[in-house]
Motif scaffolding. Sequence first.
Motif, PDB file in Angstrom:
ATOM      1  N   SER A 107      -5.761  49.500   8.764  1.00  0.00           N
ATOM      2  CA  SER A 107      -4.892  48.424   8.396  1.00  0.00           C
ATOM      3  C   SER A 107      -3.532  48.407   9.468  1.00  0.00           C
ATOM      4  O   SER A 107      -2.887  47.347   9.514  1.00  0.00           O
ATOM      5  CB  SER A 107      -4.033  49.203   7.119  1.00  0.00           C
ATOM      6  OG  SER A 107      -3.136  50.498   7.453  1.00  0.00           O
ATOM      7  N   GLN A 108      -3.355  49.296  10.553  1.00  0.00           N
ATOM      8  CA  GLN A 108      -2.440  49.242  11.705  1.00  0.00           C
ATOM      9  C   GLN A 108      -3.025  48.375  12.874  1.00  0.00           C
ATOM     10  O   GLN A 108      -2.354  47.630  13.248  1.00  0.00           O
ATOM     11  CB  GLN A 108      -2.153  50.606  12.075  1.00  0.00           C
ATOM     12  CG  GLN A 108      -1.165  51.271  11.036  1.00  0.00           C
ATOM     13  CD  GLN A 108      -0.602  52.677  11.668  1.00  0.00           C
ATOM     14  OE1 GLN A 108      -1.347  53.786  11.555  1.00  0.00           O
ATOM     15  NE2 GLN A 108       0.679  52.805  12.355  1.00  0.00           N
ATOM     16  N   GLN A 113      -3.340  40.861  13.117  1.00  0.00           N
ATOM     17  CA  GLN A 113      -2.618  40.243  11.828  1.00  0.00           C
ATOM     18  C   GLN A 113      -1.486  39.902  12.440  1.00  0.00           C
ATOM     19  O   GLN A 113      -0.996  40.327  13.287  1.00  0.00           O
ATOM     20  CB  GLN A 113      -2.494  41.186  10.679  1.00  0.00           C
ATOM     21  CG  GLN A 113      -2.145  42.659  10.832  1.00  0.00           C
ATOM     22  CD  GLN A 113      -2.205  43.616   9.915  1.00  0.00           C
ATOM     23  OE1 GLN A 113      -1.522  43.540   8.760  1.00  0.00           O
ATOM     24  NE2 GLN A 113      -3.173  44.497   9.935  1.00  0.00           N
ATOM     25  N   THR A 154       5.008  48.671   8.889  1.00  0.00           N
ATOM     26  CA  THR A 154       5.103  47.052   8.739  1.00  0.00           C
ATOM     27  C   THR A 154       3.561  46.747   8.406  1.00  0.00           C
ATOM     28  O   THR A 154       3.407  45.535   7.682  1.00  0.00           O
ATOM     29  CB  THR A 154       5.216  46.592  10.391  1.00  0.00           C
ATOM     30  OG1 THR A 154       6.506  47.055  10.742  1.00  0.00           O
ATOM     31  CG2 THR A 154       5.139  45.151  10.542  1.00  0.00           C
ATOM     32  N   ARG A 155       2.554  47.389   8.681  1.00  0.00           N
ATOM     33  CA  ARG A 155       1.318  47.184   8.124  1.00  0.00           C
ATOM     34  C   ARG A 155       0.791  48.110   7.195  1.00  0.00           C
ATOM     35  O   ARG A 155       1.001  49.323   7.499  1.00  0.00           O
ATOM     36  CB  ARG A 155       0.302  46.746   9.571  1.00  0.00           C
ATOM     37  CG  ARG A 155       0.651  45.883  10.453  1.00  0.00           C
ATOM     38  CD  ARG A 155      -0.368  45.902  11.555  1.00  0.00           C
ATOM     39  NE  ARG A 155      -0.207  44.593  12.603  1.00  0.00           N
ATOM     40  CZ  ARG A 155      -0.885  44.407  13.566  1.00  0.00           C
ATOM     41  NH1 ARG A 155      -2.005  45.306  13.824  1.00  0.00           N
ATOM     42  NH2 ARG A 155      -0.516  43.512  14.253  1.00  0.00           N
ATOM     43  N   GLY A 156       0.029  47.549   6.286  1.00  0.00           N
ATOM     44  CA  GLY A 156      -0.454  48.435   5.200  1.00  0.00           C
ATOM     45  C   GLY A 156       0.302  49.177   4.259  1.00  0.00           C
ATOM     46  O   GLY A 156       1.594  48.887   4.257  1.00  0.00           O
ATOM     47  N   ALA A 196       1.624  40.119  11.156  1.00  0.00           N
ATOM     48  CA  ALA A 196       2.537  41.333  10.806  1.00  0.00           C
ATOM     49  C   ALA A 196       2.640  42.151  12.026  1.00  0.00           C
ATOM     50  O   ALA A 196       1.637  42.838  12.208  1.00  0.00           O
ATOM     51  CB  ALA A 196       2.511  41.855   9.191  1.00  0.00           C
ATOM     52  N   GLY A 197       3.524  42.540  12.535  1.00  0.00           N
ATOM     53  CA  GLY A 197       3.627  43.252  13.531  1.00  0.00           C
ATOM     54  C   GLY A 197       2.881  42.833  14.852  1.00  0.00           C
ATOM     55  O   GLY A 197       2.649  44.139  15.677  1.00  0.00           O
ATOM     56  N   LYS A 198       2.798  41.902  15.208  1.00  0.00           N
ATOM     57  CA  LYS A 198       1.840  41.441  16.340  1.00  0.00           C
ATOM     58  C   LYS A 198       2.596  41.847  17.694  1.00  0.00           C
ATOM     59  O   LYS A 198       2.041  41.747  18.586  1.00  0.00           O
ATOM     60  CB  LYS A 198       1.406  39.852  16.089  1.00  0.00           C
ATOM     61  CG  LYS A 198       2.386  39.077  16.239  1.00  0.00           C
ATOM     62  CD  LYS A 198       1.952  37.503  16.068  1.00  0.00           C
ATOM     63  CE  LYS A 198       2.982  36.628  16.102  1.00  0.00           C
ATOM     64  NZ  LYS A 198       2.480  35.108  15.897  1.00  0.00           N
ATOM     65  N   GLU A 208      -6.236  46.231  12.880  1.00  0.00           N
ATOM     66  CA  GLU A 208      -6.824  45.166  12.853  1.00  0.00           C
ATOM     67  C   GLU A 208      -5.625  43.794  13.121  1.00  0.00           C
ATOM     68  O   GLU A 208      -4.624  44.149  13.221  1.00  0.00           O
ATOM     69  CB  GLU A 208      -7.232  44.860  11.439  1.00  0.00           C
ATOM     70  CG  GLU A 208      -8.217  45.803  10.913  1.00  0.00           C
ATOM     71  CD  GLU A 208      -8.643  45.457   9.469  1.00  0.00           C
ATOM     72  OE1 GLU A 208      -7.805  44.802   8.569  1.00  0.00           O
ATOM     73  OE2 GLU A 208      -9.724  45.796   9.180  1.00  0.00           O
TER      74      GLU A 208
END
Length: 224
Positions: free
Chosen positions: A164-165, A169, A23-25, A171-173, A167
Amino acid sequence: MLKMSQLGHRTGILDLTQGEMGTRGSADDRAREADNAARILGVNWRRALGIPDGRVENTWENRLKVATVIRETRPRVVILPYWKGRHPDHYTCSVLGYEACFLAGLAKLPLSQPNSAADAKSLPPHRPFKIIYATLYYDIRPTFVVDIGAQFEGKFASIMAYKSQFEDQDAGKDLFPAHEEIRARVDAMARFYGMLGGITYAEPFLQKEVGLVEDLLTIPVKSI
């Protein structure tokens, strides 16, 4: 991994995928972050096989890919994910890894290094002595725990290498904890398993085999 490296053992990490479906990065992010984490953990090598992310399947082809790496690196101990979990890739990896370790020991199974012009039997058979399972992310009582009190900060730093996973953000919270909560969670889990072993921080593992004891007076962790 860090503790074994500090004890002078040769260590390595095999990633089955490149994490391109995360999902992230991106896959490039994952590669850089994995390299950074590997340096922190002091591993001798890290490699990604390139099996499609989200499509790790226990196929003959994939078993041979992993078995080839087993023969190349000749590990005595292999650590696999526990065979139950949230992510299908993770629990599939458990069975795939076990069967690949078995195949790697078959003398009549020819395996050679990829892109090698050498004879197909150039990689001699090898079967790891021990396979253990990392159970940290599944609620099961471990067979044993490893004291990581001296390695806890390094463990946490290796997790945070995946910027990237972790931090904050959008996306994917709903999947990832907020950045400020990560250390508290990692600390709490390590302390819980440390408590089971009578120490401060520990990492849990499971083995399928019965343990062997030579001297009853040397068994660690008191009963009462």
